[in-house]
Design an enzyme around this catalytic site. Structure first.
Site, PDB file in Angstrom:
ATOM      1  N   ASN A   1      -2.687  12.892  -3.260  1.00 44.12           N
ATOM      2  CA  ASN A   1      -3.845  13.288  -4.061  1.00 44.12           C
ATOM      3  C   ASN A   1      -4.405  14.624  -3.622  1.00 44.12           C
ATOM      4  OD1 ASN A   1      -4.349  11.505  -6.164  1.00 44.12           O
ATOM      5  ND2 ASN A   1      -5.461  10.062  -4.901  1.00 44.12           N
TER       6      ASN A   1
ATOM      7  N   ASP B   1       0.863  -1.178   0.000  1.00 41.96           N
ATOM      8  CA  ASP B   1       0.000   0.000   0.000  1.00 41.96           C
ATOM      9  C   ASP B   1       0.904   1.235   0.000  1.00 41.96           C
ATOM     10  OD1 ASP B   1      -3.027   0.873   0.661  1.00 41.96           O
ATOM     11  OD2 ASP B   1      -1.650   2.199   1.723  1.00 41.96           O
TER      12      ASP B   1
ATOM     13  N   GLU C   1      -4.736   2.397  -4.099  1.00 41.42           N
ATOM     14  CA  GLU C   1      -3.267   2.436  -4.061  1.00 41.42           C
ATOM     15  C   GLU C   1      -2.680   1.140  -3.502  1.00 41.42           C
ATOM     16  OE1 GLU C   1      -4.645   4.536  -0.229  1.00 41.42           O
ATOM     17  OE2 GLU C   1      -5.383   4.186  -2.263  1.00 41.42           O
TER      18      GLU C   1
ATOM     19  N   HIS D   1      -5.159  14.762  -8.445  1.00 34.21           N
ATOM     20  CA  HIS D   1      -5.316  13.376  -8.893  1.00 34.21           C
ATOM     21  C   HIS D   1      -4.433  13.040 -10.094  1.00 34.21           C
ATOM     22  CE1 HIS D   1      -8.555  12.128  -6.207  1.00 34.21           C
ATOM     23  NE2 HIS D   1      -9.017  13.370  -6.305  1.00 34.21           N
TER      24      HIS D   1
ATOM     25  N   ASP E   1      -2.158   9.844 -10.174  1.00 40.30           N
ATOM     26  CA  ASP E   1      -2.131   8.843 -11.241  1.00 40.30           C
ATOM     27  C   ASP E   1      -0.702   8.569 -11.709  1.00 40.30           C
ATOM     28  OD1 ASP E   1      -4.858   8.645 -11.111  1.00 40.30           O
ATOM     29  OD2 ASP E   1      -5.254   9.755 -12.969  1.00 40.30           O
TER      30      ASP E   1
END
Length: 207
Positions: free
Chosen positions: A99, A91, A134, A104, A108
């Site tokens: 974010n 994770d 994630e 975002h 990404d």
């Protein structure tokens, strides 16, 4: 249908070949007509749709659905052969902050970067899955825990040392487990998940 190669370009062609005899043509050797339309475009389109169904569009890794199938198959093979099977769950650390702070689009980019590090650190026999958000799973077939841990450590280090385009350095926390014969898939994943959260609570960026 058959597959052939265009000798001029080396391109793989898909041909829907059908052969029929010419009825009423009086010849002891027989005569036949072959119809072979090129259906390459249609086949490639179908293959692309299948790929989209199996692969996470953002990272290029297996998506959750196909990853779950891959995990089940590998566990069945481990059960049948008696070979060890290990899995790592990772994770990304502080991903929500990335974010929220950077947007975002940067998030990404980070997901794509981490996915590339997973691919770069795996062996050819391993599988990487975007398990959700994630969170990632790496399957290590025929691999005991004592070998899976350093492999995962190598991936963790690769993530931590890969320069990011628009964010600070990114790290990831992993839990690793070896499947116990007779253990359900859900129980196995739950154990690995618990190990991952232990890595989080122990300071992150660790296995």
């Amino acid at each position: 249908g058959v597959v052939s190669f265009d000798l001029a370009t080396g391109k793989r062609l898909h041909i829907d070949l059908s052969i029929s005899s010419l009825v009423g043509y009086h010849d002891p050797n027989g005569h036949y007509v072959a119809i072979a339309p090129n259906i390459t475009h249609m086949v490639e389109h179908q293959m692309a749709l299948q790929e989209m169904a199996n692969v996470d569009a953002l990272t290029g890794l297996l998506n959750r659905r196909s990853g779950q199938v891959a995990l089940e198959i590998e566990l069945q093979q481990a059960e049948g052969s008696g070979a060890p099977m290990s899995v790592a769950m990772g994770d990304i650390d502080h991903f929500k902050e990335i974010n929220d702070r950077l947007g975002h689009a940067v998030g990404d980019d980070v997901l794509r970067s981490v996915a590339a590090s997973l691919r770069g650190g795996m062996r050819g026999t391993d599988f990487a899955i975007r398990w959700g958000g994630e969170e990632f799973l790496v399957l290590f077939p025929k691999t005991p825990l004592e070998d899976a841990v350093p492999l995962t450590e190598g991936i963790r280090n690769l993530v931590a040392t890969t320069p990011q385009v628009a964010s600070d350095p990114v790290t990831i926390s992993f839990g690793v487990g070896q499947w116990r014969p007779g253990e359900s898939t859900a129980a196995f994943v739950e154990r690995i998940d618990a190990a991952m959260y232990a890595a989080k609570s122990g300071g992150r960026n660790r296995v």
